[in-house]
Design a protein around this motif. Sequence first.
Motif, PDB file in Angstrom:
ATOM      1  N   PHE A 150      -9.181  12.470  17.144  1.00 49.23           N
ATOM      2  CA  PHE A 150      -9.923  12.560  18.280  1.00 49.23           C
ATOM      3  C   PHE A 150     -11.451  12.613  18.191  1.00 49.23           C
ATOM      4  CE2 PHE A 150     -11.775  16.112  20.772  1.00 49.23           C
ATOM      5  CZ  PHE A 150     -11.666  15.253  22.329  1.00 49.23           C
ATOM      6  N   VAL A 180      -2.865   7.270   5.623  1.00 47.77           N
ATOM      7  CA  VAL A 180      -2.841   7.814   4.155  1.00 47.77           C
ATOM      8  C   VAL A 180      -2.468   9.299   4.070  1.00 47.77           C
ATOM      9  CG1 VAL A 180      -4.276   8.441   2.081  1.00 47.77           C
ATOM     10  CG2 VAL A 180      -4.340   5.910   3.445  1.00 47.77           C
ATOM     11  N   LEU A 181      -3.004  10.069   4.991  1.00 45.23           N
ATOM     12  CA  LEU A 181      -2.635  11.370   5.012  1.00 45.23           C
ATOM     13  C   LEU A 181      -1.264  11.595   5.578  1.00 45.23           C
ATOM     14  CD1 LEU A 181      -5.942  12.992   6.240  1.00 45.23           C
ATOM     15  CD2 LEU A 181      -5.143  13.157   3.971  1.00 45.23           C
ATOM     16  N   PHE A 187       0.976  -1.309   0.023  1.00 41.31           N
ATOM     17  CA  PHE A 187       0.068   0.022   0.092  1.00 41.31           C
ATOM     18  C   PHE A 187       0.709   1.147  -0.107  1.00 41.31           C
ATOM     19  CE2 PHE A 187      -2.482   2.997   2.545  1.00 41.31           C
ATOM     20  CZ  PHE A 187      -3.592   3.174   1.507  1.00 41.31           C
ATOM     21  N   LEU A 229     -11.133   2.807   9.771  1.00 38.98           N
ATOM     22  CA  LEU A 229     -11.125   3.813   8.408  1.00 38.98           C
ATOM     23  C   LEU A 229     -10.252   4.893   9.042  1.00 38.98           C
ATOM     24  CD1 LEU A 229     -12.220   4.319   5.834  1.00 38.98           C
ATOM     25  CD2 LEU A 229     -13.930   5.787   6.954  1.00 38.98           C
ATOM     26  N   GLN A 230     -10.502   5.326  10.283  1.00 42.14           N
ATOM     27  CA  GLN A 230      -9.668   6.470  10.811  1.00 42.14           C
ATOM     28  C   GLN A 230      -8.116   6.122  11.023  1.00 42.14           C
ATOM     29  OE1 GLN A 230     -10.790   9.354  10.934  1.00 42.14           O
ATOM     30  NE2 GLN A 230     -12.582   8.736  10.329  1.00 42.14           N
ATOM     31  N   ASN A 249     -13.371  11.514  15.791  1.00 42.50           N
ATOM     32  CA  ASN A 249     -14.046  10.276  15.634  1.00 42.50           C
ATOM     33  C   ASN A 249     -14.158   9.495  16.571  1.00 42.50           C
ATOM     34  OD1 ASN A 249     -14.879  10.137  12.538  1.00 42.50           O
ATOM     35  ND2 ASN A 249     -13.001  11.067  12.239  1.00 42.50           N
ATOM     36  N   ILE A 268     -16.479  17.088  11.939  1.00 37.21           N
ATOM     37  CA  ILE A 268     -15.715  16.496  13.360  1.00 37.21           C
ATOM     38  C   ILE A 268     -15.301  17.705  14.144  1.00 37.21           C
ATOM     39  CG2 ILE A 268     -13.892  15.323  14.164  1.00 37.21           C
ATOM     40  CD1 ILE A 268     -15.844  13.549  13.110  1.00 37.21           C
ATOM     41  N   TYR A 269     -14.894  18.875  13.192  1.00 39.83           N
ATOM     42  CA  TYR A 269     -14.567  20.235  13.973  1.00 39.83           C
ATOM     43  C   TYR A 269     -15.614  20.939  14.580  1.00 39.83           C
ATOM     44  CZ  TYR A 269     -10.405  19.978  10.942  1.00 39.83           C
ATOM     45  OH  TYR A 269      -9.126  19.569  10.342  1.00 39.83           O
ATOM     46  N   LEU A 319      -6.571   4.196   9.003  1.00 43.06           N
ATOM     47  CA  LEU A 319      -6.236   4.183   7.509  1.00 43.06           C
ATOM     48  C   LEU A 319      -6.212   5.560   7.185  1.00 43.06           C
ATOM     49  CD1 LEU A 319      -5.674   2.117   5.259  1.00 43.06           C
ATOM     50  CD2 LEU A 319      -8.057   2.653   4.579  1.00 43.06           C
ATOM     51  N   VAL A 320      -7.035   6.450   7.422  1.00 45.82           N
ATOM     52  CA  VAL A 320      -7.069   7.828   6.861  1.00 45.82           C
ATOM     53  C   VAL A 320      -5.968   8.519   7.591  1.00 45.82           C
ATOM     54  CG1 VAL A 320      -8.487  10.051   7.156  1.00 45.82           C
ATOM     55  CG2 VAL A 320      -9.546   8.053   6.415  1.00 45.82           C
ATOM     56  N   ILE A 362       1.865   4.247  -3.020  1.00 46.34           N
ATOM     57  CA  ILE A 362       1.729   5.502  -3.190  1.00 46.34           C
ATOM     58  C   ILE A 362       3.024   6.282  -3.335  1.00 46.34           C
ATOM     59  CG2 ILE A 362       0.753   7.660  -1.731  1.00 46.34           C
ATOM     60  CD1 ILE A 362      -0.968   5.664  -0.226  1.00 46.34           C
ATOM     61  N   VAL A 366       0.750  10.976   2.330  1.00 44.47           N
ATOM     62  CA  VAL A 366       0.191  11.914   1.350  1.00 44.47           C
ATOM     63  C   VAL A 366       1.264  13.198   1.808  1.00 44.47           C
ATOM     64  CG1 VAL A 366      -1.025  13.456   0.192  1.00 44.47           C
ATOM     65  CG2 VAL A 366      -1.624  11.276   0.615  1.00 44.47           C
ATOM     66  N   ARG A 374      -9.134  15.194  13.676  1.00 47.64           N
ATOM     67  CA  ARG A 374     -10.063  14.474  13.098  1.00 47.64           C
ATOM     68  C   ARG A 374     -10.017  12.956  13.949  1.00 47.64           C
ATOM     69  NH1 ARG A 374      -7.446  14.093   8.661  1.00 47.64           N
ATOM     70  NH2 ARG A 374      -8.683  15.650   7.708  1.00 47.64           N
ATOM     71  N   ILE A 389     -11.156   7.965  -0.276  1.00 49.01           N
ATOM     72  CA  ILE A 389     -11.034   7.911   1.373  1.00 49.01           C
ATOM     73  C   ILE A 389     -10.427   9.443   1.501  1.00 49.01           C
ATOM     74  CG2 ILE A 389      -9.890   6.854   3.042  1.00 49.01           C
ATOM     75  CD1 ILE A 389     -10.405   4.208   1.517  1.00 49.01           C
ATOM     76  N   ALA A 422     -12.390  12.140   3.864  1.00 48.08           N
ATOM     77  CA  ALA A 422     -11.997  12.351   5.280  1.00 48.08           C
ATOM     78  C   ALA A 422     -11.726  13.947   5.445  1.00 48.08           C
ATOM     79  CB  ALA A 422     -10.515  11.653   5.461  1.00 48.08           C
ATOM     80  N   ALA A 463     -14.023  15.918   8.067  1.00 51.76           N
ATOM     81  CA  ALA A 463     -13.407  16.551   9.113  1.00 51.76           C
ATOM     82  C   ALA A 463     -14.037  17.948   9.693  1.00 51.76           C
ATOM     83  CB  ALA A 463     -11.961  16.736   8.607  1.00 51.76           C
TER      84      ALA A 463
END
Lengths: 437, 76
Positions: A358, A412-413, A248, A405-406, A360, B63-64, A408-409, A252, A416, A356, B52, B56, B60
Amino acid sequence: MGLEFLVRVRNTTLWLAGVGALLVASYLSPRLGLALAAGAAWSLVNLSLIERLITALTSRERVTFACRNRAALAIAGLVVLFASGAALLALLPAPWLMAGFGVPLVVMVSKAVSALLLMTGAWARLTKSPWRAALVAIAIGGLAWLAVSALPGHPSAALHAAPPAHASAATHEEQKAPGFPTVVTLLEATMPHAGWVAWVVKDEVLLFSMLIALLLCVAAYFASRNAKMIPGPLQNVVETLVEKLYDFIVGILGPRYGPRYVPFLGTLFIYILAMNLFGLIPFMHSPTASLNVTVALALTVFVYVQYTGLRELGVPGYFHHLLGSPRDVTSWLLTPLMLPIHILGELAKPISLSCRLFGNVFGEDMLLVAFATLGVMCLPVKQLPFGLPLQFPLFLGLAIFSSVLQALVFTVLSTVYILLMLPHEEHGHEGEAHPAH
Amino acid sequence: MDFHSALGLGLPVGIGLAAIGSGIGLGGIGNGAMQAIGRQPEATAKIQLAMIIIAALAEALTIYAFVTMFLLSPKI
């Protein structure tokens, strides 16, 4: 014991003095931390200048001009250093400067002592069996614990006595958010007055995150110990996970830069996933449902991304990137506009990452609590020790999905962000068009 | 209307507005991603990754608002 020993002393001192100065700066006062750091830095520069002087004077070609030149430079440096030391003594509190000055010497002595200790036969006998070594380590840790708690000016007691921290903690506890009982709240309810329980309650999140890290370490140890060609169940699971993560992340970042960042990003994913899912175990608590943990994770990513940029692009390349990678006249003219935008973008990354995660995880926990409470309240007969499991099928599944998901996010971020910092000739401006935060 | 009742009325409405906004955004993202996957099923993995990330980002914002609500709700 030669120059290599001095290099190791220098590295250890840098770490020790840096962490110590941060601790002192955050717990006592910034000025004292600065004094500690300045003292340690002064001492290190002093040591390295003396080292230079000695190597210049004792090297074989000491008669040559370059060598004498080097020695003279070192002596001049020492003079400047002593002058700056006098200035520092006048500016900053002297005891802490002296403490910082002593750090490298203490490191040197303890390194020498431990080297001597490691050579003795008793040590080899002790470490031959892992169980005996573990027992000794536990005994030493217990003794240190007892010694620290027996000290009169014990740091955690001082922290409790500090009025502002205490007041805010008290008000915080009164309006504590509702939640499922955890091991820690149960301990607090059974033994409300024990000192160590207060400590556990204060550092609940820290305790749970360390427990999770420990569990992951144990799992990794048992999965990688005597790895076989035909893997057992645990090794199979872990290998699949690692391979998927590797594919994965390399997918990227590309095959050239990817493999270097797999350990960091993969660890981030596994750790966050474990922390998110840990809250779903009864009597446990998700550390990521606290802003402190997520901010720490996001700051780690932030520092790592900036470090990656500095290392891969070099200092000029890094600032060129911050200016928006200008190539022609128009984009050079636009740089006063681009610089604040890029800096703000970089600073917004850790905030958005931490909030984000926290939000979630915390929201998910609150949702479960709300529905469990509803399940208890909607029974006609009150005072029952159980309720309808309203949260069970749908929201628990949602929580598991959202945890994965979180994690993973977040990964991923982070990937990136690292990708944006890498030199991207082959990507052209696609990388720029990617979402910045 | 005093400060407390204004806050008590405003917080849930604010959360709802934020949720409407990011709901519209998520709908658009899902729409685009599904159409793209339908057109090019072999690029599913890449499209899902981008989806995704952007989802996100859109999510977000709610979420904020949620975090803001939790920061402000003790003041009601």
